[in-house]
Design a protein around this motif. Structure first.
Motif, short mmCIF file in Angstrom:
data_model
loop_
_atom_site.label_atom_id
_atom_site.label_comp_id
_atom_site.label_asym_id
_atom_site.label_seq_id
_atom_site.Cartn_x
_atom_site.Cartn_y
_atom_site.Cartn_z
N GLY A 42 0.81 -1.21 0.00
CA GLY A 42 0.00 0.00 0.00
C GLY A 42 0.84 1.27 0.00
N ASN A 43 0.15 2.40 -0.13
CA ASN A 43 0.90 3.66 -0.25
C ASN A 43 1.67 3.98 1.02
N LYS A 44 1.19 3.49 2.17
CA LYS A 44 1.93 3.76 3.41
C LYS A 44 3.26 3.00 3.43
N GLY A 181 -6.61 10.98 0.66
CA GLY A 181 -6.93 11.16 2.08
C GLY A 181 -6.22 12.37 2.64
N THR A 182 -4.98 12.19 3.13
CA THR A 182 -4.18 13.34 3.57
C THR A 182 -3.67 14.13 2.37
N GLY A 183 -3.76 13.52 1.18
CA GLY A 183 -3.38 14.22 -0.04
C GLY A 183 -1.92 14.07 -0.44
N THR A 184 -1.13 13.33 0.34
CA THR A 184 0.29 13.18 0.02
C THR A 184 0.49 12.39 -1.27
N THR A 185 -0.29 11.33 -1.43
CA THR A 185 -0.20 10.52 -2.65
C THR A 185 -0.49 11.41 -3.85
N GLN A 186 -1.56 12.18 -3.76
CA GLN A 186 -1.93 13.06 -4.87
C GLN A 186 -0.85 14.12 -5.11
N THR A 276 -13.15 1.69 2.95
CA THR A 276 -12.78 3.03 3.43
C THR A 276 -12.01 3.82 2.37
N TYR A 277 -11.14 3.15 1.62
CA TYR A 277 -10.28 3.87 0.68
C TYR A 277 -10.48 3.39 -0.77
N VAL A 278 -9.94 2.21 -1.04
CA VAL A 278 -9.72 1.84 -2.43
C VAL A 278 -11.02 1.48 -3.14
N GLY A 279 -11.88 0.69 -2.48
CA GLY A 279 -13.14 0.31 -3.10
C GLY A 279 -14.02 1.52 -3.31
N THR A 304 -4.03 1.69 -3.72
CA THR A 304 -3.17 2.19 -2.64
C THR A 304 -3.14 1.28 -1.42
N GLY A 305 -3.68 0.05 -1.54
CA GLY A 305 -3.49 -0.93 -0.47
C GLY A 305 -4.66 -1.07 0.49
N GLY A 306 -4.34 -1.29 1.73
CA GLY A 306 -5.40 -1.47 2.74
C GLY A 306 -5.87 -2.90 2.86
C1 LIG Z 1 -3.85 6.39 3.58
C2 LIG Z 1 -4.49 5.72 2.42
C3 LIG Z 1 -4.94 6.44 1.30
C4 LIG Z 1 -4.85 7.94 1.21
O1 LIG Z 1 -3.54 8.35 0.92
P1 LIG Z 1 -3.10 9.84 1.18
O2 LIG Z 1 -1.69 9.92 0.72
O3 LIG Z 1 -3.23 10.06 2.66
O4 LIG Z 1 -4.01 10.74 0.46
C5 LIG Z 1 -5.49 5.74 0.25
N1 LIG Z 1 -5.62 4.40 0.30
C6 LIG Z 1 -5.21 3.67 1.36
C7 LIG Z 1 -5.44 2.21 1.36
C8 LIG Z 1 -4.64 4.30 2.47
O5 LIG Z 1 -4.23 3.58 3.52
#
Ligand SMILES: *Cc1c(COP(=O)(O)O)cnc(C)c1O
Length: 323
Positions: A42-44, A181-186, A276-279, A304-306
């Motif tokens: 994932g992105n983290k 989410g926090t926008g760092t990926t974007q 919460t995120y990807v779906g 981005t994972g999860g």
């Molecule tokens: C944190 C997260 C995001 C959002 O990424 P940001 O860089 O915070 O915008 C997207 N998808 C998954 C699975 C995440 O854990």
């Protein structure tokens, strides 16, 4: 401190695969950052690789971060600290007490979880850092979600991987979509495109929580911070597309349609996504393509994972069989 071999060298480029033709006339591809080879990816994980290199240059003995203890970010950081043989101290808002797979993993990694009211976060972090320093320790603080220049840099690299793929395959993605989410990926993806001078393609962040006003501001600030003196010449407001039309009422909320899309994608493609995120973002993307009448384009969705959150959804029975 101990080494984590997979973070010692640059991460290998993650695979970009084409999905089936189940989604209309556009060709949909997915960049599989969910399979980055550390702690369910994932992105983290991509962001953590940058923090890892920085920490290795210091005499850190405790990694501190902020986030909900059910978050992907806290799982990765707690895992990284455990792998490096360092302590991990997580400051968590007491309002969020969900017990999910990530929470259990964070506990398994032995992280200390300190909760405080969300209004007291900044001072709790400062006090805790000071207390560690007084005790002769060397804390290293990572912002929530891996926010900051290392996190942005991680997705500038991801953007370069996308360009490499395009070059090798004589190919061009008209759109890149992802959960924001926090926008760092974007911020990283947009910085990548600005630095390459590519202003033709659209990078669309699908907000999973924030409203458009604040969401955009935070992404823009991250871009400014990363580009520094180059911001004024490179930045273009049109390059920042952040939509809050698919947030389903906010963080953690989702609709039956989101759950159905997750079930359908799992069944059809064998790719797991969370609510919460990807779906939520993938479903948002399909709706966006439909609403904007976008046809016959090449579309890249960044997964981005999860992963652990998928299993929370599965255990709760939220994914119906879908189409
Ligand atoms: C944190 C997260 C995001 C959002 O990424 P940001 O860089 O915070 O915008 C997207 N998808 C998954 C699975 C995440 O854990």
């Amino acid at each position: 401190m101990k080494e984590i071999p997979v973070f010692e060298k640059d991460l290998e480029r993650t695979c970009i695969q084409e999905l089936s033709d189940s989604y209309g006339t556009n060709r949909i591809f997915m960049k599989r950052d969910d399979v980055i080879p550390f702690s369910f990816g994932g992105n983290k994980a991509r962001k953590a690789a940058g923090f890892y290199r920085d920490i290795k240059r210091t005499d850190t003995d405790v990694i501190m971060t902020y986030g909900s203890n059910s978050s992907n970010h806290c799982r990765i950081i707690a895992n990284m600290a455990a792998g490096m043989g360092l302590s991990c101290h997580i400051i968590s808002p007491e309002e969020n007490r969900e017990l999910l797979n990530n929470t259990k993993l964070v506990q398994t990694f032995g992280a200390v979880i300190e909760t405080c009211p969300v209004t007291k976060v900044a001072e709790t972090i400062e006090n805790r850092k000071a207390a560690y320093r007084e005790a002769g320790k060397h804390p290293y603080f990572i912002q929530g979600g891996g926010h900051g220049n290392h996190g942005t840099e991680a997705y500038v690299r991801a953007y370069r991987e996308i360009e490499e793929f395009e070059k090798e395959n004589d190919f061009y993605f008209d759109y890149i979509f992802h959960a924001s989410g926090t926008g760092t990926t974007q911020a990283g993806l947009v910085c990548g495109s600005l630095l390459s001078g590519d202003v033709r393609r659209k990078i669309v962040g699908i907000s999973i929580a924030r409203e458009a006003g604040r969401g955009r501001d935070v992404v823009r600030e991250s871009i400014r911070e990363y580009l520094g003196g180059r911001f004024d010449t490179l930045y273009r407001e049109e390059s920042l597309i952040f939509t809050d039309a698919y947030r389903c009422g906010g963080y953690g909320h989702y609709t039956k349609e989101v759950a159905e899309t997750i079930g359908a994608v799992m069944k059809r493609e064998g790719i797991a996504m969370d609510t919460t995120y990807v779906g939520k973002a993938f479903h948002g993307m399909l709706t966006y393509l439909n609403e904007e009448k976008i046809r016959d384009k090449k579309i890249l969705f960044v997964h981005t994972g999860g992963g652990p959150l998928f299993f929370d959804g599965l255990a709760a029975g939220v994914f119906s069989a879908g189409r």
